[in-house]
Design an enzyme around this catalytic site. Structure first.
Site, short mmCIF file in Angstrom:
data_model
loop_
_atom_site.label_atom_id
_atom_site.label_comp_id
_atom_site.label_asym_id
_atom_site.label_seq_id
_atom_site.Cartn_x
_atom_site.Cartn_y
_atom_site.Cartn_z
N SER A 119 0.92 -1.40 -0.32
CA SER A 119 0.34 -0.22 -0.13
C SER A 119 0.90 1.12 0.07
CB SER A 119 -0.36 0.15 1.60
OG SER A 119 -1.78 -1.03 1.05
N HIS A 140 -1.38 -3.14 -7.15
CA HIS A 140 -2.16 -2.59 -5.83
C HIS A 140 -3.63 -2.56 -5.63
CE1 HIS A 140 -3.29 0.56 -3.08
NE2 HIS A 140 -2.86 -0.72 -1.98
N GLU A 152 -4.03 0.03 -9.10
CA GLU A 152 -3.43 1.05 -9.11
C GLU A 152 -2.14 0.17 -9.42
OE1 GLU A 152 -2.81 4.64 -6.46
OE2 GLU A 152 -3.22 3.34 -4.91
N ASN A 190 -4.48 5.84 -1.20
CA ASN A 190 -3.88 5.95 0.20
C ASN A 190 -3.27 7.46 0.44
OD1 ASN A 190 -4.51 3.55 1.35
ND2 ASN A 190 -3.61 2.37 0.00
P1 NAD Z 1 -3.18 -9.47 5.97
O1 NAD Z 1 -2.61 -9.45 7.76
O2 NAD Z 1 -4.44 -9.95 6.43
O3 NAD Z 1 -2.45 -10.66 5.45
C1 NAD Z 1 -1.19 -10.72 5.32
C2 NAD Z 1 -0.45 -12.12 5.36
O4 NAD Z 1 0.27 -12.41 5.06
C3 NAD Z 1 -0.86 -13.21 6.52
O5 NAD Z 1 -2.12 -14.27 5.90
C4 NAD Z 1 0.28 -13.58 6.78
O6 NAD Z 1 0.30 -14.95 7.29
C5 NAD Z 1 1.59 -13.98 5.62
N1 NAD Z 1 2.54 -13.49 5.88
C6 NAD Z 1 3.49 -12.92 6.90
N2 NAD Z 1 4.53 -13.52 6.29
C7 NAD Z 1 4.62 -13.96 5.19
C8 NAD Z 1 6.14 -14.66 4.39
N3 NAD Z 1 7.39 -14.61 4.61
N4 NAD Z 1 5.35 -15.64 3.46
C9 NAD Z 1 3.99 -15.49 3.26
N5 NAD Z 1 3.54 -14.95 3.87
C10 NAD Z 1 3.70 -14.58 5.28
O7 NAD Z 1 -2.86 -8.52 5.58
P2 NAD Z 1 -3.90 -7.81 4.53
O8 NAD Z 1 -4.68 -6.68 4.95
O9 NAD Z 1 -3.91 -8.73 3.47
O10 NAD Z 1 -2.75 -6.93 3.15
C11 NAD Z 1 -1.46 -7.81 3.21
C12 NAD Z 1 -0.58 -6.38 1.54
O11 NAD Z 1 -1.85 -6.09 0.71
C13 NAD Z 1 0.24 -5.30 2.51
O12 NAD Z 1 1.31 -4.93 2.08
C14 NAD Z 1 -1.14 -4.19 2.13
O13 NAD Z 1 -0.23 -3.37 2.79
C15 NAD Z 1 -1.94 -4.51 1.40
N6 NAD Z 1 -3.55 -3.81 1.28
C16 NAD Z 1 -3.79 -4.01 2.11
C17 NAD Z 1 -5.37 -3.32 1.93
C18 NAD Z 1 -6.33 -3.20 3.14
O14 NAD Z 1 -7.15 -2.71 2.92
N7 NAD Z 1 -5.73 -4.14 4.08
C19 NAD Z 1 -5.77 -2.41 0.71
C20 NAD Z 1 -4.60 -3.02 -0.23
C21 NAD Z 1 -3.23 -3.32 0.07
#
Ligand code: NAD
Length: 291
Positions: A119, A140, A152, A190
Site C-alpha cells: 500500500s 495494488h 493502481e 492511500n
Molecule cells: P493480512 O494481515 O490480512 O495478511 C497478510 C498475510 O501475509 C498473512 O496471512 C501472513 O501470514 C502472510 N505472511 C506474512 N509473512 C509472510 C511470509 N514471509 N510469506 C508468506 N506469507 C506471509 O494483511 P492484508 O490486509 O492482506 O495486507 C497484505 C498486503 O496488502 C500489505 O502489503 C498491505 O499493505 C496491502 N494492502 C492492504 C489493503 C487493505 O485494505 N488491507 C489494501 C490494499 C493493499
C-alpha cells in the site's frame, strides 16, 4: 508476454481476494503463506466468498468449482518458480517483503514478472534488491478485491514498458480499471485516504467526537459509504499505521504524523475486523464502538 500462472504470496485478506478474482478469470493460481493453516484459512474464505456469489447468482456453481480447482496451495516459496507473474501480498513490513523476495528470486524463470501489492512501500527500493528491477512493479488492489474496481499500477524507476503492458492486460482481463501512479509514498489512493483516516483518529483522540459521531458525520455529511473509523477497522489498523509511518518518513512532513491513539490500538492488538476489535467491537451481534 502471455500470463497463465499467477503466484500469490500471503493468503490474508488481500491475498485471498486476489486469488479469488484471478482464478475466476481463468488464471491458474498458486497460493502461499507462512503455514498450512494460514493457506487453508485463505482457501476457506475464498470458498465462502465464491459461495456468496453463487447464492446471489453472480456466478454459477460450476464456475465456482472451476475457480476453486484452479487454486493450488503452496507451502514453499521455491514452488512458485514456474509462475509467469508473482504478486506479493504479505504483511505490510519492508523486512518481511524483502525476505520473501530474497528467498523467491533465485527460483524464478528469467521472464517472470514480480510485483508487490504494498500500500505504501517504495517499489523502486523493493525492486532494486531483486535481480529484475525492470520486471518489477506495484500491483495494488483495493479491499475487498472481488468488489473494488480499481487497481493502481505503480512503475518503479526501472520498470520496462513490456512489464507495464503485461500487468495492464491482466487488470483488463480481470474486468477492473487500472490507474497509473508514480512511485512516491502511498501512491494515489492511500496518499489521500490515509491522512483522512488519521485525522478522524485525531478527532477522536482530542475528544471532538465519539466513534459514532465521527462515522455518522462523514457518512451523512459527506456522503461516504463508510465512516473513516469503520473503514480503518476494515483495512486493518496495523496496515493504516504502517502506511502513515511510510508517509511520515518518506515525505518528511509532520502533517503525516500517526495519531498516538492509532498506535495505542495497534499496541493493544486491536487491529480492527481481523482481530474482532478495533474502533468497534465485532464480537457480538452488532458492532459496538470501543470509545
Ligand atoms: P493480512 O494481515 O490480512 O495478511 C497478510 C498475510 O501475509 C498473512 O496471512 C501472513 O501470514 C502472510 N505472511 C506474512 N509473512 C509472510 C511470509 N514471509 N510469506 C508468506 N506469507 C506471509 O494483511 P492484508 O490486509 O492482506 O495486507 C497484505 C498486503 O496488502 C500489505 O502489503 C498491505 O499493505 C496491502 N494492502 C492492504 C489493503 C487493505 O485494505 N488491507 C489494501 C490494499 C493493499
Amino acid at each position: 508476454m502471455d500470463i497463465k500462472t499467477v503466484g500469490i504470496v500471503g493468503a490474508g485478506q488481500m491475498g485471498n481476494g486476489i486469488a479469488h478474482v484471478m482464478s475466476l478469470s481463468g488464471y491458474d493460481v498458486m497460493l502461499n503463506d507462512v503455514s498450512k493453516d494460514a493457506v487453508q484459512a485463505g482457501l476457506a474464505v475464498i470458498d465462502r466468498n465464491l459461495e456468496r456469489q453463487v447464492s446471489r447468482e453472480k456466478i454459477t456453481a460450476d464456475e465456482k468449482a472451476m475457480a476453486m480447482a484452479r487454486i493450488s496451495p503452496v507451502l514453499a516459496l521455491p514452488d512458485l518458480g514456474q509462475c509467469d507473474l508473482v504478486i506479493e501480498a504479505a504483511t505490510e513490513r519492508e523486512t518481511v517483503k524483502q525476505a520473501i523476495f530474497e528467498d523467491l528470486v533465485p527460483h524464478l524463470k528469467p521472464n517472470t514478472i514480480l510485483t508487490s501489492n504494498t500500500s505504501s512501500i517504495s517499489i523502486t527500493r523493493l525492486a532494486s534488491r531483486t535481480d529484475r528491477p525492470e520486471k518489477f512493479m506495484g500491483f495494488h488492489f483495493m479491499n475487498p478485491v472481488p468488489v473494488m474496481k480499481l487497481v493502481e499500477l505503480i512503475r518503479g524507476i526501472a520498470t520496462d514498458a513490456e512489464t507495464f503492458e503485461a500487468c495492464k492486460a491482466v487488470v483488463d482481463k480481470l474486468g477492473k480499471t487500472a490507474a497509473t501512479a508514480e512511485d512516491f509514498p502511498a501512491f494515489i489512493v492511500n496518499r489521500i485516504l490515509m491522512p483522512m483516516i488519521n485525522e478522524a483518529v485525531y478527532t477522536l483522540y482530542e475528544g471532538v467526537g465519539s466513534v459514532s459521531s465521527i462515522d455518522s458525520s462523514l457518512k451523512l455529511g459527506a456522503n461516504h459509504p463508510m465512516g473513516p473509523l469503520e473503514l480503518a477497522d476494515f483495512i486493518g489498523l496495523d496496515t493504516c499505521l504502517a502506511i502513515m509511518n511510510v508517509l511520515h518518513d518518506g515525505l518528511a512532513d509532520t502533517k503525516y504524523r500517526p495519531c498516538p491513539l492509532l498506535t495505542k490500538y495497534v499496541e493493544a492488538g486491536w487491529l480492527g475486523r481481523k482481530t474482532q476489535r478495533g474502533f468497534y467491537d465485532y464480537r457480538g451481534e452488532v458492532p459496538v464502538p470501543t470509545r
